[in-house]
Design a protein around this motif. Structure first.
Motif, mmCIF file in Angstrom:
data_model
loop_
_atom_site.group_PDB
_atom_site.id
_atom_site.type_symbol
_atom_site.label_atom_id
_atom_site.label_comp_id
_atom_site.label_asym_id
_atom_site.label_seq_id
_atom_site.Cartn_x
_atom_site.Cartn_y
_atom_site.Cartn_z
ATOM 1 N N PHE A 72 51.773 54.078 -19.044
ATOM 2 C CA PHE A 72 51.076 52.914 -19.587
ATOM 3 C C PHE A 72 51.821 51.650 -19.177
ATOM 4 C CE2 PHE A 72 49.619 56.301 -22.294
ATOM 5 C CZ PHE A 72 48.299 55.969 -22.590
ATOM 6 N N TRP A 73 51.060 50.665 -18.691
ATOM 7 C CA TRP A 73 51.628 49.373 -18.315
ATOM 8 C C TRP A 73 51.218 48.334 -19.348
ATOM 9 C CZ3 TRP A 73 55.010 46.861 -15.405
ATOM 10 C CH2 TRP A 73 54.864 45.486 -15.237
ATOM 11 N N GLY A 74 52.199 47.525 -19.779
ATOM 12 C CA GLY A 74 51.895 46.454 -20.714
ATOM 13 C C GLY A 74 52.783 45.254 -20.460
ATOM 14 N N SER A 75 52.229 44.055 -20.594
ATOM 15 C CA SER A 75 53.013 42.840 -20.387
ATOM 16 C C SER A 75 52.489 41.735 -21.291
ATOM 17 C CB SER A 75 52.947 42.393 -18.920
ATOM 18 O OG SER A 75 51.622 42.033 -18.568
ATOM 19 N N ASN A 76 53.384 40.819 -21.650
ATOM 20 C CA ASN A 76 53.013 39.606 -22.378
ATOM 21 C C ASN A 76 54.088 38.556 -22.105
ATOM 22 O OD1 ASN A 76 55.204 40.199 -24.117
ATOM 23 N ND2 ASN A 76 53.876 41.248 -25.598
ATOM 24 N N ILE A 77 54.066 37.457 -22.830
ATOM 25 C CA ILE A 77 55.008 36.373 -22.554
ATOM 26 C C ILE A 77 56.450 36.777 -22.844
ATOM 27 C CG2 ILE A 77 53.291 34.581 -22.982
ATOM 28 C CD1 ILE A 77 54.513 34.191 -25.746
ATOM 29 N N ASN A 78 56.647 37.891 -23.542
ATOM 30 C CA ASN A 78 57.997 38.334 -23.893
ATOM 31 C C ASN A 78 58.556 39.384 -22.934
ATOM 32 O OD1 ASN A 78 58.236 36.750 -26.355
ATOM 33 N ND2 ASN A 78 56.640 38.096 -27.168
ATOM 34 N N GLY A 79 57.790 39.739 -21.917
ATOM 35 C CA GLY A 79 58.299 40.694 -20.940
ATOM 36 C C GLY A 79 57.268 41.742 -20.577
ATOM 37 N N PHE A 80 57.673 42.653 -19.712
ATOM 38 C CA PHE A 80 56.754 43.682 -19.227
ATOM 39 C C PHE A 80 57.505 44.998 -19.089
ATOM 40 C CE2 PHE A 80 58.580 41.386 -15.657
ATOM 41 C CZ PHE A 80 59.087 42.402 -14.865
ATOM 42 N N GLY A 81 56.746 46.073 -18.963
ATOM 43 C CA GLY A 81 57.359 47.388 -18.802
ATOM 44 C C GLY A 81 56.314 48.469 -18.959
ATOM 45 N N TYR A 82 56.783 49.695 -19.208
ATOM 46 C CA TYR A 82 55.892 50.858 -19.306
ATOM 47 C C TYR A 82 55.934 51.452 -20.714
ATOM 48 C CZ TYR A 82 55.737 50.510 -14.248
ATOM 49 O OH TYR A 82 55.551 50.057 -12.958
ATOM 50 N N PRO A 83 55.249 50.838 -21.717
ATOM 51 C CA PRO A 83 54.671 49.498 -21.605
ATOM 52 C C PRO A 83 55.569 48.477 -22.286
ATOM 53 C CG PRO A 83 53.690 50.615 -23.475
ATOM 54 C CD PRO A 83 54.754 51.543 -22.917
ATOM 55 N N PHE A 84 55.400 47.203 -21.972
ATOM 56 C CA PHE A 84 56.099 46.062 -22.553
ATOM 57 C C PHE A 84 57.609 46.157 -22.320
ATOM 58 C CE2 PHE A 84 52.378 46.810 -25.466
ATOM 59 C CZ PHE A 84 51.601 45.780 -24.973
ATOM 60 N N ALA A 85 58.294 45.067 -22.626
ATOM 61 C CA ALA A 85 59.747 45.029 -22.464
ATOM 62 C C ALA A 85 60.416 45.778 -23.610
ATOM 63 C CB ALA A 85 60.227 43.580 -22.422
ATOM 64 N N THR A 100 52.195 72.039 -35.481
ATOM 65 C CA THR A 100 50.869 71.519 -35.132
ATOM 66 C C THR A 100 50.679 71.376 -33.624
ATOM 67 O OG1 THR A 100 51.634 69.222 -35.287
ATOM 68 C CG2 THR A 100 50.773 70.248 -37.293
ATOM 69 N N GLY A 101 51.775 71.440 -32.861
ATOM 70 C CA GLY A 101 51.679 71.280 -31.418
ATOM 71 C C GLY A 101 51.479 69.851 -30.974
ATOM 72 N N THR A 102 51.789 68.878 -31.829
ATOM 73 C CA THR A 102 51.613 67.474 -31.462
ATOM 74 C C THR A 102 52.926 66.873 -30.967
ATOM 75 O OG1 THR A 102 52.038 66.770 -33.736
ATOM 76 C CG2 THR A 102 49.738 67.124 -33.103
ATOM 77 N N THR A 103 52.801 65.920 -30.068
ATOM 78 C CA THR A 103 53.945 65.179 -29.543
ATOM 79 C C THR A 103 53.625 63.694 -29.647
ATOM 80 O OG1 THR A 103 54.458 66.939 -27.961
ATOM 81 C CG2 THR A 103 55.416 64.774 -27.540
ATOM 82 N N THR A 104 54.559 62.903 -30.178
ATOM 83 C CA THR A 104 54.338 61.466 -30.354
ATOM 84 C C THR A 104 55.476 60.678 -29.718
ATOM 85 O OG1 THR A 104 53.116 61.782 -32.418
ATOM 86 C CG2 THR A 104 54.026 59.592 -32.014
ATOM 87 N N TYR A 105 55.101 59.687 -28.923
ATOM 88 C CA TYR A 105 56.057 58.762 -28.316
ATOM 89 C C TYR A 105 55.889 57.406 -28.992
ATOM 90 C CZ TYR A 105 57.909 55.453 -24.859
ATOM 91 O OH TYR A 105 58.586 54.438 -24.231
ATOM 92 N N ALA A 106 56.994 56.732 -29.305
ATOM 93 C CA ALA A 106 56.937 55.438 -29.991
ATOM 94 C C ALA A 106 57.919 54.470 -29.340
ATOM 95 C CB ALA A 106 57.265 55.605 -31.472
ATOM 96 N N LYS A 107 57.422 53.263 -29.006
ATOM 97 C CA LYS A 107 58.270 52.250 -28.381
ATOM 98 C C LYS A 107 58.059 50.903 -29.072
ATOM 99 C CE LYS A 107 59.368 49.967 -23.992
ATOM 100 N NZ LYS A 107 59.061 49.883 -22.539
#
Length: 354
Positions: A72-85, A100-107
């Protein structure tokens, strides 16, 4: 075969890195994998192999063939990255639930309005051969001018040309080398609808359902010795959205990988952990353990040292004639302090036995 995805947390050890720019500790990584026959949807398993540093991405494999990566790509006035800074005081993390077999990523990230929010995606098995990925930027649902991310599907270089690709039923025609060389920044093509790869051969194919509208393909050509000089790259970029879902449909699959390596020492490393352990070249538990053949069967692990063009006698590792129990021995010197270790083939073991 068609089957519900089997959730297989695979655990592997990894070596840390320490050089002038990076300092990462060694550790053990539990990698979420969703398996349908010989197809694998895995977190943090890029083309180079198991890797604990890319858990923001989801990778698709068929046997030992890498097919593509979702990021995922994300950017705004505070930076950019995969996603956001990234935020220095709030690193990204992920968690999995074996029940449950679920996987969650959080940034965590800093939104355009200055508020701290958290981008998340969650993988969930959702029926025969299917795994759903839902993402959310954490922006208020009632707001309109909010941060959004663009899902990217990065096809495995060159491999995508071995079959057909279709978006919304329309087959994509790869560009010629002449066209690509005339456009060094790549050629963009507008597409819409679900992606179907190798629809004519379901055992080798897959589908990604994109319910968020049209997007664009960018095809480019570069030159790399790692890819026999020609590297045909292809990236699909979907429209940006604050939240959404997509579904991986792995389709039919072989019950087993026909090219899977044979078990070593009676242990099926590939079937258990998707790890290829080479057959031992000799009956010795460690090949060339006395270094009588120099450094044959040994190699350096990745690190920050220089192993070539060093003054004679200043090498980190050398084989000498000063063996205590044989004619040869390995000399390890203190110079090149950032030097990585050396390694040889893995040794199969059984817990509790010597």
């Amino acid at each position: 075969m068609h089957a519900d995805p089997v959730y297989i947390p695979q655990t592997f050890a990894y070596s840390g890195t320490e050089n002038n720019t990076t300092n990462r500790a060694s550790g053990v990584f539990t990698q979420p994998v969703y398996a349908v026959g010989d197809k694998r949807l895995a977190v943090s398993r890029p083309q180079g192999g198991d890797d604990p540093w890319h858990y923001n991405n989801v990778y698709l494999w068929r046997g030992r063939t890498y097919l593509g990566c979702l990021t995922f790509w994300g950017s705004n006035i505070n930076g950019f990255g995969y996603p956001f800074a990234a935020l220095a005081d709030a690193p990204a993390a992920w968690a999995h639930n074996a029940a449950t077999g679920t996987t969650t990523y959080a940034k965590p990230y800093l939104a355009k309005d200055g508020e701290r929010r958290t981008f998340t995606w969650t993988l969930t098995p959702c029926g025969t051969s299917r795994v759903e990925l839902a993402w959310d930027t954490g922006a208020p649902e009632e707001a309109t001018d909010v941060d959004a991310v663009s899902p990217w599907w990065i096809f495995a270089p060159n491999t995508w040309r071995e079959g057909t690709l279709a978006f919304g039923g329309a087959t994509y025609a790869p560009k010629s080398d002449a066209e690509l060389l005339a456009n060094p920044n790549g050629i963009q093509t507008g597409v819409s609808g679900n992606l179907a790869a190798n629809a004519e051969n379901p055992g080798r194919g897959y589908t990604i359902e994109w319910p968020i509208g049209a997007g664009s393909l960018t095809e480019s050509l570069s030159f790399s010795a790692a890819y026999s000089n020609k590297l045909h790259a292809l990236i699909f970029r979907a429209p940006s959205a604050a939240r959404g879902t997509l579904v991986f449909d792995l389709g039919s699959a072989l019950k087993a990988d026909p090219d899977a390596p044979e078990p070593v020492g009676g242990i099926d490393f590939w079937g258990t952990d998707a790890t290829e352990v080479p057959q031992r070249p000799s009956r010795n538990l460690l090949p060339n353990a006395s270094f009588e053949q120099g450094l044959r069967y040994f190699r350096y692990t990745p690190g920050g040292a220089t192993y070539r063009a060093v003054p004679l006698g200043q090498e980190r590792y050398t084989v000498t004639d000063e063996g205590l129990f044989g004619s040869k021995a390995l000399r390890v010197q203190s110079n090149q302090g950032y030097s990585a270790g050396i390694r040889t083939f893995p040794v199969p073991t059984k817990d509790g036995q010597t």
